[in-house]
Write an enzyme that holds these catalytic residues in place. Structure first.
Site, short mmCIF file in Angstrom:
data_model
loop_
_atom_site.label_atom_id
_atom_site.label_comp_id
_atom_site.label_asym_id
_atom_site.label_seq_id
_atom_site.Cartn_x
_atom_site.Cartn_y
_atom_site.Cartn_z
N ASP A 1 0.81 -1.20 0.00
CA ASP A 1 0.00 0.00 0.00
C ASP A 1 0.86 1.28 0.00
O ASP A 1 1.87 1.34 0.72
CB ASP A 1 -0.86 -0.05 1.28
N GLU B 1 1.93 -0.26 -4.75
CA GLU B 1 1.02 0.79 -5.20
C GLU B 1 1.77 2.12 -5.12
O GLU B 1 2.13 2.57 -4.03
CB GLU B 1 -0.22 0.87 -4.29
C1 GLC Z 1 -4.37 2.83 -0.76
C2 GLC Z 1 -5.52 1.86 -0.75
C3 GLC Z 1 -6.74 2.58 -0.30
C4 GLC Z 1 -6.50 3.10 1.11
C5 GLC Z 1 -5.24 3.95 1.17
C6 GLC Z 1 -4.80 4.18 2.59
O1 GLC Z 1 -4.53 3.84 -1.69
O2 GLC Z 1 -5.67 1.27 -2.01
O3 GLC Z 1 -7.88 1.76 -0.33
O4 GLC Z 1 -7.60 3.87 1.52
O5 GLC Z 1 -4.15 3.35 0.52
O6 GLC Z 1 -4.28 3.00 3.13
#
Ligand code: GLC
Length: 514
Positions: A207, A262
């Site tokens: 994440d 991500e």
């Molecule tokens: C990422 C996740 C999202 C979450 C955020 C905070 O973007 O995909 O769903 O709210 O991180 O952890």
């Protein structure tokens, strides 16, 4: 581009399938999906023909951000099951040829995590500097102008009254940021990864990985971008060494464990650098990947850009159309025909496709009435439950699911689409099977072909086969030159026959050239 016939690891040739556990399948009838539900539906995933599942967070959590606020990294939330249920799921997934990736949320914990509860007890607590604390400005305000994600313009700092300092939270106040400059934090988080890797997990989606390294001076965001969530702006070189250490840890395990990060940056094209050969294996390039409009020039540009920029740093691309944070592409693109053509793109471009559960059913976002809205980030629509059967309960026996159904849940249910060979579900299966059979699709080079303006055309070739993909972005027929036999068509038309030189409305085809 040159052919590429080297032997490649599974995470380059395979396909990942994202499951949002709350919404996938309900094993205990409480209206929220769980691990037992996933286990019972593994046959659907295996028959689809993907290689791995990625589970969004399953850990104990107050669920302020539906699990992205973790209160214990080494357990399973009772809502989803138990560690034993998890082990069973992993064993059965492996037996079905599916790898299992977990979601690792390293940037922040929940404010209910024992580490943060200790940290906020006193300035002198040994866990205090596991998080980012600062004194108020002389006027009592927050230490800098950073803004949190969710809630427009809300500061990324909350004052802890008891100890008189602000703590940083790039997201909700219930998600305090860890301080990765502290070696104790790094060591603890490495232990978390080992806990799951030792249990047989095949890797992690990580994440907001770009947020880990922070400028130690915590300078104000500059005026032109001040007011945007700092998490979408934060980019600090120290992140890359943190990732190198994660990579060494993962590569210390046998069996091709994988790290998929991500990265969500608004004004930067550096995403590929997070997947250099000694950093993460794979990276999402967000939000660009999920905001390309349904227009041929935009897609041509995106394909060229991804191809060039990832190759420049020795990184392998990913392709993603939808996830749990964005409106589904079926809703964004506006028709099922376009969603089918998009599936041809995602599954035949050069890179690792990451599918989002439900796209193989052509699901649209649910329309969520105000009184049923639950997400602080306004993302409920794409998280609607998966319909498994026609009415009345769509395979969710027990109480009504936590979110409303997506449109036409009966017609879009797995059982209904399964019974119709022309359905989008069968298109996904044919594409995934073809991708597996033809090495050119999972490891060949990619060359864009000249084409009419409203068509995207490219070749995927390796030593053994020569494949061309044509995608008509117009909703009317378009002539486009190419010759060969149609292997898969997004509308199923003329598969096995010679291509005539004319594409149907929003039709995409995969052909084998002579
Ligand atoms: C990422 C996740 C999202 C979450 C955020 C905070 O973007 O995909 O769903 O709210 O991180 O952890």
């Amino acid at each position: 581009m040159a052919n590429d016939t080297a032997r490649r690891p599974w995470w380059q040739t395979g396909v990942v399938y994202q499951i949002y556990p709350r919404s996938f399948a309900d094993g205990d009838g409480d209206g929220v999906g769980d691990l037992e539900g996933i286990r019972r539906r593994l046959d659907h995933v295996a028959r689809l023909g993907v290689d791995a599942i990625w589970l969004s967070p399953i850990f104990p959590s107050p669920m302020a951000d539906f699990g992205y606020d973790v209160a214990d990294y080494c357990d399973v939330a009772p809502l989803f099951g138990t560690l034993a249920a998890f082990d069973r799921l992993v064993a059965e997934a492996h037996a079905s040829g599916l790898r299992v990736l977990l979601d690792f949320v390293p940037n922040h914990t929940s404010d209910q995590h024992p580490w943060f509860r200790a940290a906020r007890r006193a300035r002198t607590d040994p866990k205090r500097d596991w998080y980012v604390w600062r004194d108020p400005r002389p006027d009592g305000g927050p230490p800098n102008n950073w803004v949190a994600a969710f809630g427009s313009g809300v500061p990324a700092w909350t004052l802890d009254e008891q100890t008189g300092q602000y703590y940083l939270h790039s997201f909700l106040p219930g998600q305090p940021d860890l301080d990765w400059r502290n070696p104790a934090v790094v060591a603890a988080m490495h232990d978390v990864l080992r806990f799951w890797l030792d249990r047989g997990v095949d890797g992690f989606r990580i994440d907001v990985v770009h947020a880990l390294g922070k400028d130690p001076l915590l300078p104000d965001d500059p005026p032109p971008v001040a007011g945007l969530p700092h998490a979408c702006l934060n980019e600090h070189p120290s992140t890359h060494d943190l990732l190198r250490a994660l990579r060494r840890l993962a590569d210390g395990y046998a069996g091709g464990r994988v790290l998929l990060g991500e990265v969500f940056l608004l004004f930067s094209d550096t995403h590929p650098t997070y997947a250099r050969p000694d950093e993460l294996h794979l990276v999402f390039e967000l939000p660009a990947a999920v905001t390309v409009p349904w227009e041929a020039p935009a897609w041509r540009q995106r394909i060229a850009s991804v191809t060039e920029r990832f190759a420049a740093v020795g990184a392998w691309p990913t392709w993603v159309l939808s996830n749990h944070d964005m409106p589904r592409h079926r809703s964004r693109f506006g028709s099922e025909a376009r969603a089918r053509a998009a599936a041809v793109l995602a599954l035949t471009l050069r890179g690792t496709p990451v599918l989002y559960a439900g796209e193989e059913l052509g699901l649209e976002d649910a329309v969520v009435p105000r009184e049923r809205t639950v997400d602080p980030g306004g993302r409920d629509g794409c998280r609607a439950p998966i319909p498994w059967t026609p009415a009345p309960d769509h395979g969710w026996p027990g109480v009504e699911p936590w979110l409303p159904w997506p449109p036409d849940p009966g017609d879009r249910s797995v059982a209904t689409l399964e019974a119709d060979p022309r359905s989008i579900l069968h298109l996904y299966r044919r594409l995934l099977a073809l991708r597996r059979r033809r090495a050119a699709l999972h490891r060949g080079g990619l060359t864009l072909r000249p084409s009419p303006d409203r068509v995207v055309a490219y070749d995927r070739d390796d030593g053994a086969s020569r494949i061309t993909v044509l995608v008509n972005f117009a909703d009317e027929p378009t002539d486009c030159e190419a010759s060969g036999r149609i292997l898969v068509a997004s509308d199923g038309a003329d598969e096995g026959r010679a291509y005539t030189g004319r594409l149907g409305p929003a039709q995409a085809i995969v052909i084998e050239r002579e």
